[in-house]
Design a protein around this motif. Structure first.
Motif, PDB file in Angstrom:
ATOM      1  N   ALA A  35       0.853  -1.182   0.000  1.00 43.93           N
ATOM      2  CA  ALA A  35       0.000   0.000   0.000  1.00 43.93           C
ATOM      3  C   ALA A  35       0.893   1.237   0.000  1.00 43.93           C
ATOM      4  N   ASP A  36       0.586   2.168  -0.887  1.00 44.83           N
ATOM      5  CA  ASP A  36       1.352   3.412  -0.985  1.00 44.83           C
ATOM      6  C   ASP A  36       0.867   4.423   0.050  1.00 44.83           C
ATOM      7  N   TYR A  37       1.710   5.426   0.318  1.00 47.08           N
ATOM      8  CA  TYR A  37       1.259   6.593   1.064  1.00 47.08           C
ATOM      9  C   TYR A  37       1.868   7.844   0.434  1.00 47.08           C
ATOM     10  N   PRO A  38       1.214   8.990   0.598  1.00 51.48           N
ATOM     11  CA  PRO A  38       1.682  10.207  -0.073  1.00 51.48           C
ATOM     12  C   PRO A  38       2.895  10.822   0.608  1.00 51.48           C
ATOM     13  N   THR A  39       3.642  11.569  -0.172  1.00 55.68           N
ATOM     14  CA  THR A  39       4.777  12.359   0.305  1.00 55.68           C
ATOM     15  C   THR A  39       4.507  13.812  -0.036  1.00 55.68           C
ATOM     16  N   TYR A  40       4.882  14.715   0.862  1.00 51.29           N
ATOM     17  CA  TYR A  40       4.586  16.138   0.695  1.00 51.29           C
ATOM     18  C   TYR A  40       5.886  16.939   0.634  1.00 51.29           C
ATOM     19  N   TYR A  41       5.840  18.056  -0.089  1.00 52.34           N
ATOM     20  CA  TYR A  41       7.013  18.907  -0.295  1.00 52.34           C
ATOM     21  C   TYR A  41       6.638  20.345   0.070  1.00 52.34           C
ATOM     22  N   PRO A  42       6.530  20.636   1.372  1.00 56.39           N
ATOM     23  CA  PRO A  42       5.965  21.923   1.817  1.00 56.39           C
ATOM     24  C   PRO A  42       6.881  23.120   1.627  1.00 56.39           C
ATOM     25  N   VAL A  43       8.177  22.898   1.657  1.00 60.04           N
ATOM     26  CA  VAL A  43       9.148  23.986   1.494  1.00 60.04           C
ATOM     27  C   VAL A  43      10.293  23.472   0.633  1.00 60.04           C
ATOM     28  N   GLU A  44      11.149  24.369   0.212  1.00 60.25           N
ATOM     29  CA  GLU A  44      12.306  23.963  -0.573  1.00 60.25           C
ATOM     30  C   GLU A  44      13.155  22.970   0.224  1.00 60.25           C
ATOM     31  N   SER A  45      13.492  21.863  -0.377  1.00 59.80           N
ATOM     32  CA  SER A  45      14.290  20.784   0.214  1.00 59.80           C
ATOM     33  C   SER A  45      13.536  20.017   1.302  1.00 59.80           C
ATOM     34  N   GLY A  46      12.266  20.363   1.529  1.00 60.17           N
ATOM     35  CA  GLY A  46      11.488  19.681   2.546  1.00 60.17           C
ATOM     36  C   GLY A  46      10.738  18.484   1.976  1.00 60.17           C
ATOM     37  N   VAL A  47      10.796  17.372   2.679  1.00 64.11           N
ATOM     38  CA  VAL A  47      10.105  16.152   2.263  1.00 64.11           C
ATOM     39  C   VAL A  47       9.442  15.549   3.500  1.00 64.11           C
ATOM     40  N   GLU A  48       8.111  15.556   3.532  1.00 68.70           N
ATOM     41  CA  GLU A  48       7.377  15.139   4.720  1.00 68.70           C
ATOM     42  C   GLU A  48       6.388  14.025   4.418  1.00 68.70           C
ATOM     43  N   GLN A  49       6.079  13.254   5.438  1.00 66.98           N
ATOM     44  CA  GLN A  49       5.022  12.251   5.393  1.00 66.98           C
ATOM     45  C   GLN A  49       4.240  12.305   6.691  1.00 66.98           C
ATOM     46  N   LYS A  50       3.007  11.825   6.649  1.00 65.56           N
ATOM     47  CA  LYS A  50       2.162  11.818   7.837  1.00 65.56           C
ATOM     48  C   LYS A  50       2.289  10.455   8.530  1.00 65.56           C
ATOM     49  N   PRO A  51       2.707  10.439   9.785  1.00 64.29           N
ATOM     50  CA  PRO A  51       2.859   9.161  10.490  1.00 64.29           C
ATOM     51  C   PRO A  51       1.596   8.301  10.475  1.00 64.29           C
ATOM     52  N   ASN A  52       0.427   8.923  10.548  1.00 62.10           N
ATOM     53  CA  ASN A  52      -0.800   8.128  10.516  1.00 62.10           C
ATOM     54  C   ASN A  52      -0.991   7.441   9.169  1.00 62.10           C
ATOM     55  N   ASP A  53      -0.404   8.008   8.113  1.00 60.48           N
ATOM     56  CA  ASP A  53      -0.455   7.345   6.807  1.00 60.48           C
ATOM     57  C   ASP A  53       0.377   6.067   6.802  1.00 60.48           C
ATOM     58  N   TRP A  54       1.480   6.054   7.560  1.00 56.08           N
ATOM     59  CA  TRP A  54       2.262   4.814   7.697  1.00 56.08           C
ATOM     60  C   TRP A  54       1.383   3.719   8.318  1.00 56.08           C
ATOM     61  N   ASN A  55       0.630   4.102   9.346  1.00 53.80           N
ATOM     62  CA  ASN A  55      -0.222   3.113  10.022  1.00 53.80           C
ATOM     63  C   ASN A  55      -1.316   2.596   9.096  1.00 53.80           C
ATOM     64  N   LYS A  56      -1.971   3.511   8.393  1.00 56.22           N
ATOM     65  CA  LYS A  56      -3.051   3.114   7.487  1.00 56.22           C
ATOM     66  C   LYS A  56      -2.520   2.191   6.390  1.00 56.22           C
ATOM     67  N   ALA A  57      -1.354   2.528   5.837  1.00 55.79           N
ATOM     68  CA  ALA A  57      -0.778   1.698   4.777  1.00 55.79           C
ATOM     69  C   ALA A  57      -0.351   0.343   5.322  1.00 55.79           C
ATOM     70  N   THR A  58       0.125   0.314   6.569  1.00 55.51           N
ATOM     71  CA  THR A  58       0.507  -0.960   7.189  1.00 55.51           C
ATOM     72  C   THR A  58      -0.703  -1.880   7.311  1.00 55.51           C
ATOM     73  N   VAL A  59      -1.812  -1.336   7.785  1.00 52.80           N
ATOM     74  CA  VAL A  59      -3.041  -2.121   7.898  1.00 52.80           C
ATOM     75  C   VAL A  59      -3.471  -2.632   6.525  1.00 52.80           C
ATOM     76  N   SER A  60      -3.451  -1.754   5.527  1.00 54.13           N
ATOM     77  CA  SER A  60      -3.876  -2.132   4.183  1.00 54.13           C
ATOM     78  C   SER A  60      -2.989  -3.228   3.602  1.00 54.13           C
ATOM     79  N   ALA A  61      -1.669  -3.087   3.785  1.00 53.53           N
ATOM     80  CA  ALA A  61      -0.732  -4.086   3.253  1.00 53.53           C
ATOM     81  C   ALA A  61      -0.913  -5.436   3.946  1.00 53.53           C
TER      82      ALA A  61
END
Length: 242
Positions: A35-61
């Motif tokens: 299961a994929d989860y999204p990645t966000y780029y809020p600022v220059e050189s910034g790369v973020e993910q939402k920890p709750n998305d890790w959990n949701k993707a873990t359940v789905s996988a």
């Protein structure tokens, strides 16, 4: 007897149910899921993910991996363990809820902070203790960035978690990391088996705000009943440190 292996990667979670052979080593895969989860780029050189998305993707996988196996095979799963992206970190409150998105290992916004860490603590000193050089992608540099740029959130944080113990904590309630992943934070001295006191002092945080470290393969806890239900698994399956 079967085992469930989970990989929390840079963009997705992969899960596999493996059959154990007579010698205890894997002897074939009987179920797979991802299961994929999204990645966000809020600022220059910034790369973020939402920890709750890790959990949701873990359940789905997990649900996908066990969807094609029998009830008997599900009931014979004897343990769960992980491999994980490392170097991604986020602040959490007293209930372990995220206060900010995770700054992933791909995030490079903390260039100045990495230079300041190296100057204050010694680049050679950190490399000697952790086995890795100071870099903008490591946790200590990103925590310094948070303290400078999101000071209210940083001060309010009761915990700082990386990916491995975040998902482990979600599954079994115990936020436990292993030494091989925590050295990538540049906060852990693998030779002494402890957090680096001068690093914590430099950041103004305490050891209590960081995850407990346990050897690879040691028990972290047992799968929580409510999580087991949504994953399609039996409760109380042992969860092991990655």
């Amino acid at each position: 007897m079967y085992f469930l292996g989970i990989d929390i990667g840079s963009t997705a979670v992969k899960a596999a149910v493996l059959r154990a052979g007579e010698n205890g080593k894997p002897d074939g895969v009987i179920g797979r899921g991802s299961a994929d989860y999204p990645t966000y780029y809020p600022v220059e050189s910034g790369v973020e993910q939402k920890p709750n998305d890790w959990n949701k993707a873990t359940v789905s996988a997990i649900r996908s991996a066990v969807s094609g196996i029998s009830d008997e095979e599900r009931k014979s799963i004897a343990g769960i363990s992980f491999s994980s992206q490392a170097g991604s970190i986020y602040p959490a409150d007293e209930n372990n809820a995220p206060l900010y998105d995770a700054l992933t290992w791909m995030d490079r916004r903390a260039t100045k902070e990495a230079e300041d860490v190296a100057a204050a603590l010694g680049a050679d000193n950190i490399r000697e203790k952790c086995g890795w050089p100071v870099a903008p992608t490591d946790c200590i540099s990103k925590l310094l960035w948070l303290s400078r740029n999101e000071s209210k959130i940083f001060s309010a944080a009761k915990h700082f978690y990386t990916t491995l113990e975040s998902v482990t904590g979600y599954l079994c309630g115990n936020f436990v990391a292993d030494p091989t992943s925590m050295v990538l934070s540049r906060l852990y001295d693998y030779k002494k088996g402890e957090y680096i006191p001068e690093a914590l002092e430099f950041l103004g945080i305490s050891e209590d705000q960081l995850p407990r470290i346990a050897p690879c393969g040691s028990p972290a806890g047992k799968l929580l009943p409510d999580v087991a239900k949504i994953c399609g698994l039996e409760a109380d399956i042992p969860v092991y440190v990655g």
